[in-house]
Design a protein around this motif. Structure first.
Motif, mmCIF file in Angstrom:
data_model
loop_
_atom_site.group_PDB
_atom_site.id
_atom_site.type_symbol
_atom_site.label_atom_id
_atom_site.label_comp_id
_atom_site.label_asym_id
_atom_site.label_seq_id
_atom_site.Cartn_x
_atom_site.Cartn_y
_atom_site.Cartn_z
ATOM 1 N N UNK A 280 46.877 40.605 48.155
ATOM 2 C CA UNK A 280 46.788 41.997 48.593
ATOM 3 C C UNK A 280 47.654 42.251 49.818
ATOM 4 N N UNK A 281 47.695 41.245 50.705
ATOM 5 C CA UNK A 281 48.478 41.425 51.924
ATOM 6 C C UNK A 281 49.943 41.643 51.588
ATOM 7 N N UNK B 189 45.754 45.136 57.050
ATOM 8 C CA UNK B 189 45.534 43.725 56.739
ATOM 9 C C UNK B 189 44.052 43.396 56.658
ATOM 10 N N UNK B 192 42.873 44.332 53.327
ATOM 11 C CA UNK B 192 43.347 43.372 52.324
ATOM 12 C C UNK B 192 42.504 42.098 52.352
ATOM 13 N N UNK B 193 42.257 41.591 53.574
ATOM 14 C CA UNK B 193 41.552 40.312 53.692
ATOM 15 C C UNK B 193 40.120 40.436 53.202
ATOM 16 N N UNK B 196 39.952 41.486 49.272
ATOM 17 C CA UNK B 196 40.390 40.404 48.406
ATOM 18 C C UNK B 196 39.234 39.449 48.126
ATOM 19 N N UNK B 199 36.888 41.436 45.710
ATOM 20 C CA UNK B 199 37.381 41.653 44.352
ATOM 21 C C UNK B 199 37.613 40.351 43.594
ATOM 22 N N UNK B 276 36.613 48.374 47.373
ATOM 23 C CA UNK B 276 37.845 48.006 46.676
ATOM 24 C C UNK B 276 39.048 48.450 47.500
ATOM 25 N N UNK B 277 40.167 47.789 47.257
ATOM 26 C CA UNK B 277 41.327 47.981 48.095
ATOM 27 C C UNK B 277 41.925 49.376 47.958
#
Lengths: 542, 344
Positions: A280-281, B189, B192-193, B196, B199, B276-277
């Motif tokens: 994702x990053x 970020x 995301x971290x 992730x 998910x 969720x992202x």
């Protein structure tokens, strides 16, 4: 076609579920209200230099309402003290302005001058008759310097102007600068970028929960999947273009014509993001990089509308022209639009080749992934054809990369700009010409020295043909732009550049494949030689 | 044994280094910084009369019809333009076609009480827009002369100062951008971290370590903020090497740290609610926009605070940073309350 529509409909349903579902209407309204409010405050208060200056006022001074200044009410003696101890930058006492000699105070004076000029105009305009407040009219006329009028016997004939006279009032008419129109043109780009981020997210979402795998096993082609998923977003993006054109009194058909290739281009770039990301990053960073690069590519040239013909490489320039009701021709239209559409076509081709499970799910270093991608694109046809076509097709991308490099290089000291640009463009050219052959060799498709030489020749030929085609389009528009000539080596004799391109390509590929040099080292050496060749050509040696 | 909290921090930093993604982020910042200063340079050289005059003022030769001591002619000369006077328009015209002058200014004429000046420019867009740029100021001054003749006094006309565009750009755009962009990235970020782990369903595994969910989220925020501060320090150093004077550097770093904390915490909050992202990133961007707008509206914008700290404003100090620290503390407290939602 039917398949594509089915996938498009599925995409719309997915979006509706995701964003329509759990969101409470109250939260949506609150969010919208907050956004509206912040847009309102930002519109009024954000300007260059916001909050930088402190001004002391005393006596009869017009109200200072500008985000650059913080105003402090003082009496005169106190004000002088504050000014001396640098607590304030300027002191205004009635109609007199006091400042210090240092830079910051002087900057504040200049900012104050700009502000007061405007305020005084408003005051004068409100309190006096128009003819007295604005007593000057300047008629601006244009003469064709290259064509002196035939001198008749009548000595004092009026000059032969080429455009109708434009009458202005100097204090009310700022000199023509496309800046505001560039900003308006930028408004078109923002929703397109925003929407394409959703397009990317959709791909990623499906990749993360493996629904894409299921879709790939269904009887649809990757091409249909990509197009189907893209369709709703593209339609949405183009409707925002129509809406903006309508709201800003632009021509809707013209706006669509200008921004359709741009939309395709932005979608093409964002299609690459989900194909290459590993975590994702990655996506966040790659998406940011892509956004900045494309914005730079689109905005930077448009700043120079009417100052340099090179501005036409950005479609925003056309939009600026549209808002100024200035005409432009087919060539001016094609110069930005053709490369963008070509990149879209290329990205679609790459997308259909890369949309397979093995490529999508593999976790490898990004360079390795790019290598695999190039191999997948080439593997379906004969090497000689693939290599030549590759060199030809990446030309628009090379062209854009070099323009971005140029924008980047303007930040360097003047003496280094040309050198740095030449070096960077030599590197980009060497990469695109050799990478295909190197990748093919890694997969043992290419082995012998003869094959390498033959492919190098074809790669050079493909590159040269593409380069000259592009030059043909751009030279007819960009008459005065020497830069373009320098970047693309506008040699009159095609043979010399062909030999040169062949030599550099063969040199780098042989170093890498036969002598087992690391690719970066081989590229580095090739780039340096290419650079010196370019310098030699520029100095008029060939 | 290393504490689990720091193990998570270390793992996140390690993955950022391994993916080389941070390089892209630094590249972006370098690009934005150089791009925007390139843009400024380009704009100044085309749109700023002072810059044009400095670089090519002497080359701009203007033919003026009439007396050299007439107000308009002398104002043009005072501006530093290279003027040449001609008795008639016809003579001026032939000088124009010979290439002796680039543009012509006809003598002012009275037209029904208004004064009319005719300006003749070459048909080339580049040259004529440059000339219109530099001739603007003398024309405005001439307007003031005419107003004075009609008994209208315009105040504050004798102000001059130094061109401030570069100064304003550096302190109100460049420095805040370089200090806050890492914070913006830190927020993204963090999402995301966190998402992730959710998910890809690795969160439960991670929580089997002796670490609470708040500890896990906190560790990720610390990693993100740490990277942001590292970048900010590098930018501060680079800017100083470039000769940009920056005051209050300690407070500036503290402010950048607090803002990175605020963005990362709000990002983590939106991730905790949405899981969720895709949606979290969307809401986070909107929140950020709203935050900037609101703080500007309430007159406590972190951007202005940073600019003022950097120029050494007399009325801005550590207390202004404390306001944001309080906001950060509040948000973090909220996050502690809701982070359990991630386990559902």
């Amino acid at each position: 076609m039917n398949q594509i529509l089915v996938i498009a409909w599925r995409e719309i349903t997915r979006l509706r579920k995701r964003f329509g579902g759990g969101a409470s209407p109250v939260a949506v309204i609150v969010l919208l209200a907050v956004l509206g409010l912040s847009a309102y405050t930002l519109r009024d208060t954000v300007s260059l230099g916001s909050g930088l200056y402190r001004v002391g006022v005393s006596g009869d001074v017009p109200e200072i309402n500008d985000s650059r200044f913080s105003v402090l009410e003082v009496n005169q003696a106190e004000g002088q003290n504050l000014l001396a101890e640098k607590s304030i930058d300027v002191l205004i006492v009635n109609a007199d302005v006091f400042s210090r000699e240092d830079d910051k105070s002087q900057f504040a004076v200049r900012a104050l001058k700009q502000y007061m000029e405007k305020e005084e105009l408003v005051r004068v305009g409100n309190s006096f008759a128009e003819g007295d407040a604005f007593p000057l009219r300047v008629g601006v006329n244009y003469l064709n310097a290259a064509q002196p009028p035939v001198t008749g016997d009548a000595g004092d004939s009026p000059p032969q102007t080429v455009k109708p006279e434009e009458v202005i009032i100097p204090s009310l008419t700022p000199p023509p600068a496309p800046f505001t129109q560039v900003l308006v043109a930028l408004i078109y780009i923002m929703p397109i970028t925003f929407i394409s981020i959703f397009f990317t997210s959709s791909f990623m979402d499906e990749k993360a929960n493996r629904r894409l795998t299921i879709l790939l096993s269904a009887p649809v082609t990757p091409f249909q999947i990509i197009l189907g998923k893209m369709l709703p977003y593209a339609v949405f993006a183009l409707s925002t273009t129509v809406l903006i054109a309508y709201l800003t009194n632009g021509s809707i058909p013209l706006a669509l014509m200008i921004f359709a290739p741009t939309t395709l281009f932005i979608f093409a770039i964002y299609l690459m993001v989900p194909l290459f990301y590993r975590s994702f990053k990655d996506t966040t960073f790659i998406a940011m990089l892509v956004t900045t690069m494309t914005t730079a590519y689109l905005v930077f040239p448009a700043m120079f509308t009417n100052s340099s013909d090179l501005a036409y490489i950005s479609p925003l320039t056309l939009a600026v022209k549209m808002y100024r009701a200035e005409p432009f021709g087919w060539r001016e239209y094609l110069l930005p639009s053709l490369p963008m559409t070509a990149i879209f076509g290329f990205a679609m081709f790459a997308g259909t080749r890369l949309l397979n499970e093995e490529f999508l799910m593999g976790y490898k270093p990004i360079t390795r992934k790019i290598g695999d991608a190039i191999y997948l694109m080439m593997a379906h046809s004969k090497p000689w054809f693939a290599v030549m076509l590759w060199s030809l097709l990446v030309i628009p991308a090379v062209y854009m990369a070099q323009v971005v490099m140029l924008a980047f290089a303007t930040n360097l000291p003047v003496g280094l700009i040309l050198g740095a640009t030449l070096l960077a463009s030599a590197l980009i050219e060497e990469v695109v010409k050799t990478v295909g052959i190197v990748v093919l060799a890694e997969h043992s498709v290419v082995k012998s020295v003869r094959e390498i030489l033959w492919l190098s020749f074809l790669s050079a030929l493909g590159f040269l043909i593409g380069e000259k085609l592009l030059l043909l389009v751009s030279v007819s528009v960009v008459s005065q732009a020497n830069v373009s000539g320098a970047l693309f080596g506008a040699g009159v004799f095609l043979l010399i550049p062909l030999v040169a391109h062949f030599f550099f390509t063969a040199f780098v590929t042989l170093l890498r494949i036969k002598l087992k040099f690391p690719y970066w080292l081989a590229l580095g050496i090739g780039t340096v030689i290419h650079f010196f060749y370019n310098v030699y050509v520029l100095r008029g040696g060939a | 044994m290393i504490h689990p909290f720091f193990a998570v921090v270390k793992k996140e930093l390690g993955s950022v280094m391994k993916d080389r993604t941070i390089i892209i982020s630094i590249l972006i910042q370098l690009f934005i910084a150089s791009f925007s200063s390139g843009l400024l340079l380009g704009m100044l050289s085309l749109y700023d009369a002072d810059t044009i005059m400095r670089f090519s003022g002497a080359g701009i030769r203007i033919g003026v019809v009439g007396d050299a001591s007439a107000p308009l002619a002398s104002l043009l000369t005072e501006r530093g333009l290279n003027t040449q006077t001609f008795p008639t328009l016809t003579e001026a015209q032939s000088a124009f076609y010979n290439g002796d002058v680039l543009a012509l200014v006809d003598a002012p004429q009275d037209a029904n009480g208004l004064i009319e000046v005719k300006l003749y420019l070459p048909d080339s867009d580049t040259v004529s827009s440059l000339i219109r740029m530099v001739i603007q100021e003398p024309l405005k001054q001439y307007e003031n002369v005419l107003r004075a003749e009609r008994g209208i006094e315009v105040r504050y006309t004798d102000l001059n100062g130094k061109p401030a565009t570069s100064f304003e750009f550096v302190y109100s755009v460049l420095i805040p951008m370089l200090m806050f962009f890492p914070a913006f990235v830190a927020g993204s970020m963090s999402i995301d971290m966190i998402t992730e782990e959710v998910e890809s369903k690795t969160l439960q595994t991670l929580l089997s370590a002796p670490l609470t969910i708040s500890g896990m989220v906190g560790a990720k925020i610390v990693a993100a903020v740490f990277l942001a501060i590292l970048q900010c320090s590098a930018w501060l150093l680079l800017m100083q090497m470039n000769g940009i004077e920056i005051q209050n550097q300690g407070w500036i770093l503290a402010l950048a740290l607090v803002i990175a904390g605020i963005t990362s915490t709000s990002a983590a909050l939106s991730a905790a609610f949405l899981q969720d992202r895709e949606r979290s990133q969307f809401i986070y961007s909107l929140l950020l926009l709203a935050g900037v707008g609101l703080s500007t509206g309430l007159n406590i914008s972190p951007i202005t605070t940073l600019s003022r700290l950097a120029v050494g404003d007399a009325y801005t100090n550590g207390w202004n940073v404390m306001i944001f620290a309080a906001v950060f503390a509040g948000l973090y407290f909220l996050l502690l309350k809701v982070s359990r939602r991630l386990m559902i």
